[in-house]
Design a protein around this motif. Structure first.
Motif, mmCIF file in Angstrom:
data_model
loop_
_atom_site.group_PDB
_atom_site.id
_atom_site.type_symbol
_atom_site.label_atom_id
_atom_site.label_comp_id
_atom_site.label_asym_id
_atom_site.label_seq_id
_atom_site.Cartn_x
_atom_site.Cartn_y
_atom_site.Cartn_z
ATOM 1 N N THR A 156 0.829 -1.205 0.000
ATOM 2 C CA THR A 156 0.000 0.000 0.000
ATOM 3 C C THR A 156 0.860 1.249 0.000
ATOM 4 O OG1 THR A 156 -1.700 -1.204 1.235
ATOM 5 C CG2 THR A 156 -1.875 1.193 1.183
ATOM 6 N N GLN A 157 1.924 1.256 0.773
ATOM 7 C CA GLN A 157 2.826 2.404 0.803
ATOM 8 C C GLN A 157 3.518 2.596 -0.546
ATOM 9 O OE1 GLN A 157 3.055 4.704 3.303
ATOM 10 N NE2 GLN A 157 1.296 3.489 4.017
ATOM 11 N N ARG A 158 3.900 1.500 -1.172
ATOM 12 C CA ARG A 158 4.503 1.606 -2.506
ATOM 13 C C ARG A 158 3.490 2.146 -3.505
ATOM 14 N NH1 ARG A 158 7.190 -3.376 -0.858
ATOM 15 N NH2 ARG A 158 5.490 -4.635 -1.702
ATOM 16 N N ALA A 159 2.237 1.713 -3.365
ATOM 17 C CA ALA A 159 1.194 2.161 -4.293
ATOM 18 C C ALA A 159 0.953 3.657 -4.170
ATOM 19 C CB ALA A 159 -0.102 1.390 -4.024
ATOM 20 N N LEU A 160 1.007 4.180 -2.962
ATOM 21 C CA LEU A 160 0.813 5.620 -2.765
ATOM 22 C C LEU A 160 1.897 6.417 -3.497
ATOM 23 C CD1 LEU A 160 -0.183 5.611 1.005
ATOM 24 C CD2 LEU A 160 -1.630 6.377 -0.889
ATOM 25 N N LYS A 161 3.123 5.937 -3.447
ATOM 26 C CA LYS A 161 4.217 6.616 -4.157
ATOM 27 C C LYS A 161 4.067 6.465 -5.664
ATOM 28 C CE LYS A 161 7.530 6.032 -0.372
ATOM 29 N NZ LYS A 161 8.823 5.410 0.050
ATOM 30 N N ASP A 162 3.704 5.254 -6.100
ATOM 31 C CA ASP A 162 3.558 5.009 -7.532
ATOM 32 C C ASP A 162 2.417 5.840 -8.127
ATOM 33 O OD1 ASP A 162 5.601 3.187 -7.413
ATOM 34 O OD2 ASP A 162 4.297 1.417 -7.377
ATOM 35 N N PHE A 163 1.359 6.045 -7.344
ATOM 36 C CA PHE A 163 0.194 6.769 -7.851
ATOM 37 C C PHE A 163 0.548 8.205 -8.212
ATOM 38 C CE2 PHE A 163 -4.196 8.523 -7.602
ATOM 39 C CZ PHE A 163 -4.814 7.610 -8.437
ATOM 40 N N GLU A 164 1.531 8.759 -7.543
ATOM 41 C CA GLU A 164 1.948 10.136 -7.810
ATOM 42 C C GLU A 164 2.516 10.280 -9.219
ATOM 43 O OE1 GLU A 164 4.676 11.186 -4.769
ATOM 44 O OE2 GLU A 164 3.199 11.083 -3.153
ATOM 45 N N VAL A 165 3.048 9.204 -9.779
ATOM 46 C CA VAL A 165 3.634 9.259 -11.126
ATOM 47 C C VAL A 165 2.738 8.586 -12.155
ATOM 48 C CG1 VAL A 165 5.993 9.426 -10.267
ATOM 49 C CG2 VAL A 165 5.015 7.170 -10.706
ATOM 50 N N GLY A 166 1.495 8.249 -11.760
ATOM 51 C CA GLY A 166 0.530 7.738 -12.722
ATOM 52 C C GLY A 166 0.312 6.253 -12.720
ATOM 53 N N ILE A 184 -1.529 -0.629 -13.743
ATOM 54 C CA ILE A 184 -0.887 0.163 -14.785
ATOM 55 C C ILE A 184 0.428 0.702 -14.245
ATOM 56 C CG2 ILE A 184 -2.322 2.133 -14.069
ATOM 57 C CD1 ILE A 184 -1.888 3.336 -16.834
ATOM 58 N N SER A 185 1.455 0.646 -15.087
ATOM 59 C CA SER A 185 2.736 1.273 -14.781
ATOM 60 C C SER A 185 3.094 2.176 -15.950
ATOM 61 C CB SER A 185 3.830 0.223 -14.585
ATOM 62 O OG SER A 185 3.535 -0.623 -13.489
ATOM 63 N N GLY A 189 6.338 7.310 -21.039
ATOM 64 C CA GLY A 189 5.218 7.556 -21.937
ATOM 65 C C GLY A 189 4.485 6.326 -22.409
ATOM 66 N N VAL A 190 4.874 5.158 -21.910
ATOM 67 C CA VAL A 190 4.196 3.908 -22.275
ATOM 68 C C VAL A 190 3.415 3.411 -21.069
ATOM 69 C CG1 VAL A 190 4.491 1.514 -22.997
ATOM 70 C CG2 VAL A 190 5.941 3.309 -23.973
ATOM 71 N N ALA A 191 2.128 3.122 -21.284
ATOM 72 C CA ALA A 191 1.286 2.569 -20.230
ATOM 73 C C ALA A 191 1.360 1.046 -20.311
ATOM 74 C CB ALA A 191 -0.148 3.048 -20.393
ATOM 75 N N ARG A 192 2.051 0.459 -19.360
ATOM 76 C CA ARG A 192 2.111 -0.989 -19.272
ATOM 77 C C ARG A 192 0.921 -1.457 -18.444
ATOM 78 N NH1 ARG A 192 8.545 -1.520 -17.596
ATOM 79 N NH2 ARG A 192 9.430 -0.941 -19.649
ATOM 80 N N LEU A 193 0.038 -2.232 -19.060
ATOM 81 C CA LEU A 193 -1.161 -2.715 -18.385
ATOM 82 C C LEU A 193 -0.943 -4.165 -17.969
ATOM 83 C CD1 LEU A 193 -3.870 -1.294 -20.825
ATOM 84 C CD2 LEU A 193 -2.733 -0.144 -18.922
ATOM 85 N N TRP A 194 -1.164 -4.444 -16.704
ATOM 86 C CA TRP A 194 -0.828 -5.773 -16.206
ATOM 87 C C TRP A 194 -1.878 -6.243 -15.191
ATOM 88 C CZ3 TRP A 194 -0.329 -5.193 -10.976
ATOM 89 C CH2 TRP A 194 0.074 -3.927 -10.506
ATOM 90 N N GLY A 195 -1.884 -7.549 -14.961
ATOM 91 C CA GLY A 195 -2.682 -8.132 -13.900
ATOM 92 C C GLY A 195 -4.180 -8.013 -14.059
ATOM 93 N N GLY A 196 -4.689 -7.790 -15.268
ATOM 94 C CA GLY A 196 -6.130 -7.682 -15.450
ATOM 95 C C GLY A 196 -6.816 -8.997 -15.098
ATOM 96 N N ALA A 197 -7.736 -8.956 -14.131
ATOM 97 C CA ALA A 197 -8.358 -10.184 -13.647
ATOM 98 C C ALA A 197 -9.800 -9.914 -13.241
ATOM 99 C CB ALA A 197 -7.587 -10.740 -12.453
ATOM 100 N N VAL A 198 -10.697 -10.832 -13.579
ATOM 101 C CA VAL A 198 -12.099 -10.761 -13.173
ATOM 102 C C VAL A 198 -12.502 -12.140 -12.679
ATOM 103 C CG1 VAL A 198 -14.479 -10.340 -13.892
ATOM 104 C CG2 VAL A 198 -12.626 -8.937 -14.837
ATOM 105 N N ARG A 199 -13.126 -12.185 -11.517
ATOM 106 C CA ARG A 199 -13.602 -13.460 -10.987
ATOM 107 C C ARG A 199 -14.596 -14.088 -11.961
ATOM 108 N NH1 ARG A 199 -13.715 -11.118 -5.070
ATOM 109 N NH2 ARG A 199 -11.979 -12.287 -4.149
ATOM 110 N N GLU A 200 -14.529 -15.396 -12.072
ATOM 111 C CA GLU A 200 -15.312 -16.110 -13.089
ATOM 112 C C GLU A 200 -16.801 -15.840 -12.966
ATOM 113 O OE1 GLU A 200 -15.656 -20.601 -15.016
ATOM 114 O OE2 GLU A 200 -14.358 -20.217 -13.286
ATOM 115 N N GLU A 201 -17.316 -15.782 -11.743
ATOM 116 C CA GLU A 201 -18.755 -15.601 -11.567
ATOM 117 C C GLU A 201 -19.228 -14.207 -11.950
ATOM 118 O OE1 GLU A 201 -16.803 -14.739 -7.531
ATOM 119 O OE2 GLU A 201 -16.567 -16.136 -9.214
#
Length: 259
Positions: A156-166, A184-185, A189-201
């Motif tokens: 969570t702390q890492r996410a707070l820092k990462d969110f500042e840069v997008g 997203i990372s 200038g490149v948006a790396r999209l990762w970990g996209g997941a949706v529960r089956e139900e």
């Protein structure tokens, strides 16, 4: 407009993520990673750039992999690798484990219309509770275990820092229940999209599209000119292509035994 294939190849080659708390074995020719205990796949070959014959480098890597006392190592054939690498892994008992489409979208002409999100609620994982939901969805879909509480707090702390840069992870809720997530990372200038997941139900109700839309909007607001993603051939890949992403090839992983 289409993203030039050489640009996609270069960006795909540069994209290598190693989680915190992982153990690296790295040379100029390969990157072998022992993942944290809560990852479903404990040992992965994430980069392979041989300067010697591929067979020689693979055998050297496998020798070092056996020191981790794991039953197998997942070995990736990336977009830039020689297709003959598949045969090298297969000859060592490797079985095809995963095939991913490599897809890219030019963001210069604006964002695609992905439709309404309906009654889904989206939250960025910027507090411990939402981060726990994010990690739980990912664990449920990809077969991981949940990390310990102290790691969730650190994430969570890492996410707070990462969110500042997008960068960051977004969670989709249906009637208050977390049903999907994706990250997203932003890198040069490149948006790396990762970990996209949706529960089956919860599939078929627009959760993946909503998560994709949120990430693309964040990328555009930060001036990203391109989005890059790997999508599972049977699930996320078709959704991404309908959204305007173009396919540039594929990545394959082989589960190579270490017995």
């Amino acid at each position: 407009m289409s993203v030039p294939p050489d640009v996609v190849a270069a960006e795909s080659r540069a994209w290598v993520w190693v989680p915190p708390n992982a153990t690296r074995v790295e040379t100029d020719e390969y990157l072998l990673v022992r993942m944290p205990e809560w990852f479903a796949i404990p040992l992965e070959l994430l980069r392979f750039d041989p300067e010697r014959p591929a067979e020689v480098v693979v055998d050297e890597m496998l020798t070092r992999a056996r020191a981790f006392d794991q039953p197998f190592v997942n070995c990736w054939v990336k977009l830039h690798n020689d297709p003959g690498l598949d045969e090298v892994f297969s000859a060592r008992g490797g079985e095809l484990d995963e095939t991913l489409d490599v897809l890219a979208l030019d963001l210069a002409d604006g964002l695609p219309d992905l439709g309404p999100i309906g009654h889904l609620e989206l939250r960025w994982a910027l507090d411990v509770a939402t981060m726990r939901d994010n990690l739980q969805v990912s664990a449920d879909v990809f077969g991981d275990s949940m990390p310990p509480a102290d790691e969730i707090a650190e994430e969570t702390q890492r996410a707070l820092k990462d969110f500042e840069v997008g960068s960051g992870s977004v969670v989709a809720y249906l009637d208050g229940v977390p049903v999907g997530s994706g990250g997203i990372s932003l890198v040069n200038g490149v948006a790396r999209l990762w970990g996209g997941a949706v529960r089956e139900e919860a599939r078929g109700q627009g959760a993946y599209r909503a998560i994709l839309d949120a990430r693309l909007r964040r990328a555009a607001s930060r001036g990203a000119h391109m989005a890059l993603v790997t999508g599972r051939v049977q699930t996320s890949g078709p959704i991404l292509r309908r959204a305007g992403f173009e396919r540039y090839g594929e990545e394959r992983s082989y589960r190579v035994p270490l017995g």
